[in-house]
Write a protein that holds these residues in place. Structure first.
Motif, PDB file in Angstrom:
ATOM      1  N   ALA A  19      13.353 -18.224 -93.790  1.00  0.00           N
ATOM      2  CA  ALA A  19      14.506 -18.769 -93.074  1.00  0.00           C
ATOM      3  C   ALA A  19      14.094 -19.428 -91.767  1.00  0.00           C
ATOM      4  O   ALA A  19      13.369 -18.849 -90.976  1.00  0.00           O
ATOM      5  CB  ALA A  19      15.512 -17.660 -92.797  1.00  0.00           C
ATOM      6  N   CYS A  21      15.915 -20.145 -89.227  1.00  0.00           N
ATOM      7  CA  CYS A  21      17.138 -20.021 -88.442  1.00  0.00           C
ATOM      8  C   CYS A  21      16.935 -19.338 -87.123  1.00  0.00           C
ATOM      9  O   CYS A  21      17.887 -19.026 -86.428  1.00  0.00           O
ATOM     10  CB  CYS A  21      18.177 -19.231 -89.224  1.00  0.00           C
ATOM     11  SG  CYS A  21      18.544 -20.024 -90.759  1.00  0.00           S
ATOM     12  N   THR A  23      15.972 -16.338 -86.630  1.00  0.00           N
ATOM     13  CA  THR A  23      16.377 -14.933 -86.661  1.00  0.00           C
ATOM     14  C   THR A  23      15.307 -14.097 -85.964  1.00  0.00           C
ATOM     15  O   THR A  23      14.130 -14.285 -86.225  1.00  0.00           O
ATOM     16  CB  THR A  23      16.470 -14.429 -88.114  1.00  0.00           C
ATOM     17  OG1 THR A  23      17.214 -15.370 -88.849  1.00  0.00           O
ATOM     18  CG2 THR A  23      17.131 -13.075 -88.185  1.00  0.00           C
ATOM     19  N   TYR A 274      25.888 -22.893 -89.911  1.00  0.00           N
ATOM     20  CA  TYR A 274      25.146 -21.693 -90.268  1.00  0.00           C
ATOM     21  C   TYR A 274      25.234 -21.542 -91.780  1.00  0.00           C
ATOM     22  O   TYR A 274      26.331 -21.531 -92.329  1.00  0.00           O
ATOM     23  CB  TYR A 274      25.757 -20.457 -89.604  1.00  0.00           C
ATOM     24  CG  TYR A 274      25.674 -20.469 -88.099  1.00  0.00           C
ATOM     25  CD1 TYR A 274      24.642 -19.811 -87.440  1.00  0.00           C
ATOM     26  CD2 TYR A 274      26.629 -21.136 -87.335  1.00  0.00           C
ATOM     27  CE1 TYR A 274      24.552 -19.815 -86.060  1.00  0.00           C
ATOM     28  CE2 TYR A 274      26.555 -21.147 -85.949  1.00  0.00           C
ATOM     29  CZ  TYR A 274      25.515 -20.485 -85.321  1.00  0.00           C
ATOM     30  OH  TYR A 274      25.432 -20.499 -83.947  1.00  0.00           O
ATOM     31  N   GLU A 278      19.887 -20.383 -95.720  1.00  0.00           N
ATOM     32  CA  GLU A 278      18.823 -20.574 -94.738  1.00  0.00           C
ATOM     33  C   GLU A 278      18.646 -19.353 -93.835  1.00  0.00           C
ATOM     34  O   GLU A 278      17.539 -19.051 -93.395  1.00  0.00           O
ATOM     35  CB  GLU A 278      19.140 -21.781 -93.844  1.00  0.00           C
ATOM     36  CG  GLU A 278      19.117 -23.108 -94.575  1.00  0.00           C
ATOM     37  CD  GLU A 278      19.463 -24.278 -93.669  1.00  0.00           C
ATOM     38  OE1 GLU A 278      19.192 -25.420 -94.060  1.00  0.00           O
ATOM     39  OE2 GLU A 278      20.008 -24.065 -92.570  1.00  0.00           O
ATOM     40  N   CYS A 279      19.751 -18.688 -93.536  1.00  0.00           N
ATOM     41  CA  CYS A 279      19.726 -17.628 -92.519  1.00  0.00           C
ATOM     42  C   CYS A 279      19.849 -16.218 -93.068  1.00  0.00           C
ATOM     43  O   CYS A 279      19.697 -15.254 -92.324  1.00  0.00           O
ATOM     44  CB  CYS A 279      20.875 -17.827 -91.531  1.00  0.00           C
ATOM     45  SG  CYS A 279      20.899 -19.441 -90.751  1.00  0.00           S
ATOM     46  N   ILE A 282      24.837 -13.628 -92.086  1.00  0.00           N
ATOM     47  CA  ILE A 282      25.204 -14.183 -90.776  1.00  0.00           C
ATOM     48  C   ILE A 282      26.289 -13.288 -90.177  1.00  0.00           C
ATOM     49  O   ILE A 282      27.302 -13.004 -90.823  1.00  0.00           O
ATOM     50  CB  ILE A 282      25.733 -15.627 -90.948  1.00  0.00           C
ATOM     51  CG1 ILE A 282      24.624 -16.536 -91.490  1.00  0.00           C
ATOM     52  CG2 ILE A 282      26.293 -16.162 -89.634  1.00  0.00           C
ATOM     53  CD1 ILE A 282      25.128 -17.832 -92.110  1.00  0.00           C
ATOM     54  N   VAL A 295      22.103 -15.257 -85.605  1.00  0.00           N
ATOM     55  CA  VAL A 295      21.054 -16.226 -85.974  1.00  0.00           C
ATOM     56  C   VAL A 295      21.383 -17.566 -85.323  1.00  0.00           C
ATOM     57  O   VAL A 295      22.477 -17.757 -84.806  1.00  0.00           O
ATOM     58  CB  VAL A 295      20.965 -16.428 -87.509  1.00  0.00           C
ATOM     59  CG1 VAL A 295      20.378 -15.208 -88.193  1.00  0.00           C
ATOM     60  CG2 VAL A 295      22.325 -16.773 -88.093  1.00  0.00           C
ATOM     61  N   LYS A 296      20.433 -18.461 -85.388  1.00  0.00           N
ATOM     62  CA  LYS A 296      20.666 -19.809 -84.865  1.00  0.00           C
ATOM     63  C   LYS A 296      21.053 -20.725 -86.018  1.00  0.00           C
ATOM     64  O   LYS A 296      20.647 -20.495 -87.152  1.00  0.00           O
ATOM     65  CB  LYS A 296      19.397 -20.341 -84.190  1.00  0.00           C
ATOM     66  CG  LYS A 296      19.059 -19.626 -82.897  1.00  0.00           C
ATOM     67  CD  LYS A 296      17.958 -20.382 -82.158  1.00  0.00           C
ATOM     68  CE  LYS A 296      17.732 -19.810 -80.774  1.00  0.00           C
ATOM     69  NZ  LYS A 296      17.085 -18.488 -80.817  1.00  0.00           N
ATOM     70  N   GLY A 298      21.127 -23.965 -88.566  1.00  0.00           N
ATOM     71  CA  GLY A 298      20.036 -24.739 -89.149  1.00  0.00           C
ATOM     72  C   GLY A 298      20.005 -26.157 -88.597  1.00  0.00           C
ATOM     73  O   GLY A 298      20.888 -26.581 -87.868  1.00  0.00           O
TER      74      GLY A 298
END
Ligand SMILES: [Zn+2]
Length: 306
Positions: A19, A21, A23, A274, A278-279, A282, A295-296, A298
């Motif tokens: 990921a 993201c 994290t 989000y 990918e993350c 969430i 998380v951040k 994408g």
């Protein structure tokens, strides 16, 4: 079956490690602690929204600041155990409100397992039937537990306790050609923050919600139908005008979700996206004024990540 689960587990580990993201373990642990705290009855607590990573599907678990809980969908059948284990890991034993947005397998597949595993308060599904075994399993699980199914439709209010309001704003009609359009859509508000959960509602339902004059404006939009091009019309997106978008979909899914046209619409409006593919899972936390994520978002790379 065990082999299947093991493969899924491996895939999850891979997802997590790949990921992009941002994290971080620290953030995640911190969020887990906050989740535990949120279950302690506190009027100044946090509203927690967990977009559980169930691959291609939806499963969203919500904890209100007062400790009331709601689960919207439960992914495909193979994800039932993951959803149950995730919720149990939060120390939760009762789901006050359970919603099956519509009877497609990627939404109600794990629902029978959820019903068997927790004390359930109210259970909602739209008034439409389908002749799949998955649907039958859910009906049987509810029946075996003596659980009544209430009709999910616009106007239904959900009790998530003090200072939280939750209302269904779709479906607005009783008959649609496409099963997705029956999706229960829920607007959730906690003080000055808000969320919109759209299931797989498409353009037809979106148009109805606009025409009915609902206040669609929401800080977080769970993008309809895994980011498909058949949902998230420009006018709907403009009315919702979200600060953040969340897309629940599986990596490399067969449907090409999310569609590049949906990602483009979001990008053009500078809305951070989000994605569970990918993350992983969430978690959005609201203190009533601000919303933070574990998380951040994408990068905007429509068409490049599929
Ligand atoms: Zn779906």
């Amino acid at each position: 079956m065990f082999k299947k689960i093991a493969i899924f587990g491996l895939i999850f580990v891979l997802f997590f490690s790949l990921a992009g993201c941002g994290t971080s373990t620290t953030n995640f642990n911190q969020s887990q602690n906050e989740v535990q705290n949120a279950t302690v009855k506190s009027e100044d607590g946090l509203l927690k929204v967990h977009f559980i990573d169930v691959g291609q599907g939806d499963s969203i678990f919500i904890e209100s600041p007062g400790g009331r809980t709601m689960l919207i969908d439960a992914g495909v059948p193979e994800m039932g155990k993951k959803v149950v284990d995730y919720i149990k890991s939060l120390g939760v034993t009762k789901i006050d409100i359970l919603v099956g947005t519509h009877p497609h397998e990627d939404h109600i597949g794990g629902m029978d397992r959820v019903i068997e595993s927790f004390e359930i308060g109210k259970f909602y599904m739209p008034k439409v039937t389908t002749n799949t075994r998955t649907f039958e399993y859910v009906l049987n699980a509810a029946k075996n537990k003596g659980l009544k199914i209430d009709v999910a439709k616009a106007g239904v209010t959900l009790d998530l306790g003090h200072s939280v309001s939750a209302e269904m704003i779709a479906p607005n009609s009783s008959k649609y050609d496409d099963l997705n359009e029956y999706s229960a859509v829920i607007k959730l508000a906690y003080k000055s923050t808000s969320f919109l959960f759209t299931g797989d509602a498409g353009a037809e339902s979106e148009k109805e919600m606009i025409e009915r004059g609902y206040d669609l404006k929401s800080d977080v939009l769970k993008v309809g139908h895994h980011g498909s091009s058949t949902s998230t019309t420009a006018s709907f997106l403009d009315d919702v005008s979200p600060k953040y978008a969340v897309i629940s979909c599986g990596k490399g899914n067969d449907y090409g979700h999310p569609h590049s046209s949906t990602l483009k619409k979001l990008r053009n409006r500078n809305i951070p996206v989000y994605r569970t593919d990918e993350c992983g899972t969430i978690i959005a936390s609201s203190d009533g004024q601000n919303i933070s994520f574990n998380v951040k978002p994408g990068d905007y790379t429509p068409g490049q990540k599929n």
